[in-house]
Scaffold this motif. Structure first.
Motif, PDB file in Angstrom:
ATOM      1  N   GLY A  56       8.078  -3.711  -1.308  1.00 32.22           N
ATOM      2  CA  GLY A  56       7.073  -4.441  -2.118  1.00 32.22           C
ATOM      3  C   GLY A  56       6.557  -4.828  -2.628  1.00 32.22           C
ATOM      4  N   LEU A  87      -0.715  -5.807  -4.223  1.00 35.48           N
ATOM      5  CA  LEU A  87       0.060  -4.565  -2.889  1.00 35.48           C
ATOM      6  C   LEU A  87      -0.885  -3.767  -3.972  1.00 35.48           C
ATOM      7  CD1 LEU A  87       3.294  -3.644  -2.946  1.00 35.48           C
ATOM      8  CD2 LEU A  87       3.428  -3.550  -5.211  1.00 35.48           C
ATOM      9  N   VAL A 102      -0.951  -3.390   1.564  1.00 33.71           N
ATOM     10  CA  VAL A 102      -0.968  -4.843   1.035  1.00 33.71           C
ATOM     11  C   VAL A 102      -1.661  -5.485   1.787  1.00 33.71           C
ATOM     12  CG1 VAL A 102       1.623  -5.036   0.185  1.00 33.71           C
ATOM     13  CG2 VAL A 102       0.747  -6.022   2.296  1.00 33.71           C
ATOM     14  N   VAL A 121       1.973 -11.295  -0.082  1.00 32.47           N
ATOM     15  CA  VAL A 121       1.747 -10.725  -0.554  1.00 32.47           C
ATOM     16  C   VAL A 121       0.962 -10.805  -1.192  1.00 32.47           C
ATOM     17  CG1 VAL A 121       2.112  -7.945  -1.215  1.00 32.47           C
ATOM     18  CG2 VAL A 121       3.383  -8.419   0.591  1.00 32.47           C
ATOM     19  N   PRO A 166       5.919   2.824   4.524  1.00 29.84           N
ATOM     20  CA  PRO A 166       5.877   0.604   3.745  1.00 29.84           C
ATOM     21  C   PRO A 166       4.653   1.019   3.019  1.00 29.84           C
ATOM     22  CG  PRO A 166       4.016   1.521   6.020  1.00 29.84           C
ATOM     23  CD  PRO A 166       5.112   3.021   5.444  1.00 29.84           C
ATOM     24  N   ALA A 167       4.703  -0.810   2.540  1.00 26.06           N
ATOM     25  CA  ALA A 167       3.851  -1.016   1.296  1.00 26.06           C
ATOM     26  C   ALA A 167       2.501  -1.383   2.003  1.00 26.06           C
ATOM     27  CB  ALA A 167       4.372  -1.535   0.486  1.00 26.06           C
ATOM     28  N   ARG A 190       2.843   0.848  -2.871  1.00 21.16           N
ATOM     29  CA  ARG A 190       3.954   0.557  -3.241  1.00 21.16           C
ATOM     30  C   ARG A 190       4.724   1.657  -1.721  1.00 21.16           C
ATOM     31  NH1 ARG A 190       6.965  -2.835  -5.394  1.00 21.16           N
ATOM     32  NH2 ARG A 190       6.062  -2.854  -7.659  1.00 21.16           N
ATOM     33  N   GLY A 191       6.028   0.593  -0.910  1.00 25.80           N
ATOM     34  CA  GLY A 191       6.645   1.335  -0.033  1.00 25.80           C
ATOM     35  C   GLY A 191       8.369   1.628  -0.789  1.00 25.80           C
ATOM     36  N   HIS A 240       6.118  -3.743   5.105  1.00 29.52           N
ATOM     37  CA  HIS A 240       4.821  -3.831   4.781  1.00 29.52           C
ATOM     38  C   HIS A 240       3.704  -3.229   5.591  1.00 29.52           C
ATOM     39  CE1 HIS A 240       6.245  -7.545   2.309  1.00 29.52           C
ATOM     40  NE2 HIS A 240       6.411  -6.405   1.278  1.00 29.52           N
ATOM     41  N   GLU A 241       2.621  -2.790   5.631  1.00 29.33           N
ATOM     42  CA  GLU A 241       1.648  -2.512   6.100  1.00 29.33           C
ATOM     43  C   GLU A 241       0.560  -2.906   5.735  1.00 29.33           C
ATOM     44  OE1 GLU A 241      -1.355   1.466   7.347  1.00 29.33           O
ATOM     45  OE2 GLU A 241       0.737   1.638   6.773  1.00 29.33           O
ATOM     46  N   ALA A 242      -0.248  -4.500   6.611  1.00 25.84           N
ATOM     47  CA  ALA A 242      -1.094  -4.533   6.000  1.00 25.84           C
ATOM     48  C   ALA A 242      -2.714  -4.244   6.153  1.00 25.84           C
ATOM     49  CB  ALA A 242      -1.444  -6.726   6.806  1.00 25.84           C
ATOM     50  N   PHE A 302       5.502 -11.816   4.077  1.00 23.83           N
ATOM     51  CA  PHE A 302       4.557 -10.189   4.433  1.00 23.83           C
ATOM     52  C   PHE A 302       5.725 -10.109   5.770  1.00 23.83           C
ATOM     53  CE2 PHE A 302       2.581  -8.216   8.206  1.00 23.83           C
ATOM     54  CZ  PHE A 302       2.396  -7.270   7.458  1.00 23.83           C
TER      55      PHE A 302
END
Length: 191
Positions: free
Chosen positions: A136, A166, A183, A163, A180-181, A169-170, A147-149, A142
């Motif tokens: 990430g 942030l 974001v 992204v 997961p990051a 961070r993942g 990633h996890e939004a 994305f």
């Protein structure tokens, strides 16, 4: 002549003893031993021998498959044995990142911030020796795989679907996503 007769008697006794020994041997053999002897000597083209050979080959293949599966399981265990410990250490790394992000920029705090940054780098280096790698980055596209939004941000300086911010961070462990990051994803400004 008596000597010849005695010799004949001795020979006859030896032959009889040998026959008796062979008969005794045959009588003491088990069915399995008889099958083995038959398969080896009497009938090499015997269907029973072919069946036994097929069964032996299947058992060898099963043993080999079991050995390979156990080896894979052992490698998998070795790769991911530290997963829980590393996951428990990630909040420490997050807190060091937050400390650096919100650190004052004054000259008095310069050495303190430098020490926190060096601690973070040493900690990250130690974790990377155990195959932990960050995922990430700001500005990257994305991807729901890494990633996890948690929201969207209107941004004019970047295209939608990137992204934008942030938050956390993942990390991956040996190629497997550990966390997961978190974001914020960019979106086009509303007109």
């Amino acid at each position: 002549m008596t000597m010849e007769k005695d010799m004949d008697t001795v020979e006859m006794n030896e032959t009889t003893e040998a026959a008796n020994t062979d008969a005794a041997t045959e009588l003491t053999l088990t069915d399995e031993e008889l099958r083995t002897l038959c398969a080896e000597r009497v009938c090499p083209q015997c269907p029973e021998k072919a069946e036994m050979e097929d069964q032996r080959l299947r058992l060898l293949a099963d043993m080999d498959n079991t050995r390979k599966r156990l080896e894979r399981d052992k490698d998998e265990f070795r790769k991911f044995a530290t997963e829980k410990v590393l996951a428990d250490l990630l909040p420490v790394l997050d807190n060091l990142d937050l400390a650096l992000k919100h650190a004052p920029t004054s000259a008095e705090c310069k050495n303190f911030v430098l020490g926190v940054d060096m601690t973070r780098k040493a900690f990250l280096d130690a974790l990377s020796k155990h195959a932990l790698e960050p995922v990430g980055e700001l500005g990257e596209e994305f991807s729901p795989e890494i990633h996890e939004a948690v929201g969207q941000e209107e941004r004019t300086d970047m295209e939608p679907g990137r992204v934008a911010n942030l938050l956390n961070r993942g990390y991956r462990l040996n190629g497997r996503l550990l966390r997961p990051a978190m974001v914020m994803v960019s979106k086009a400004p509303e007109a």
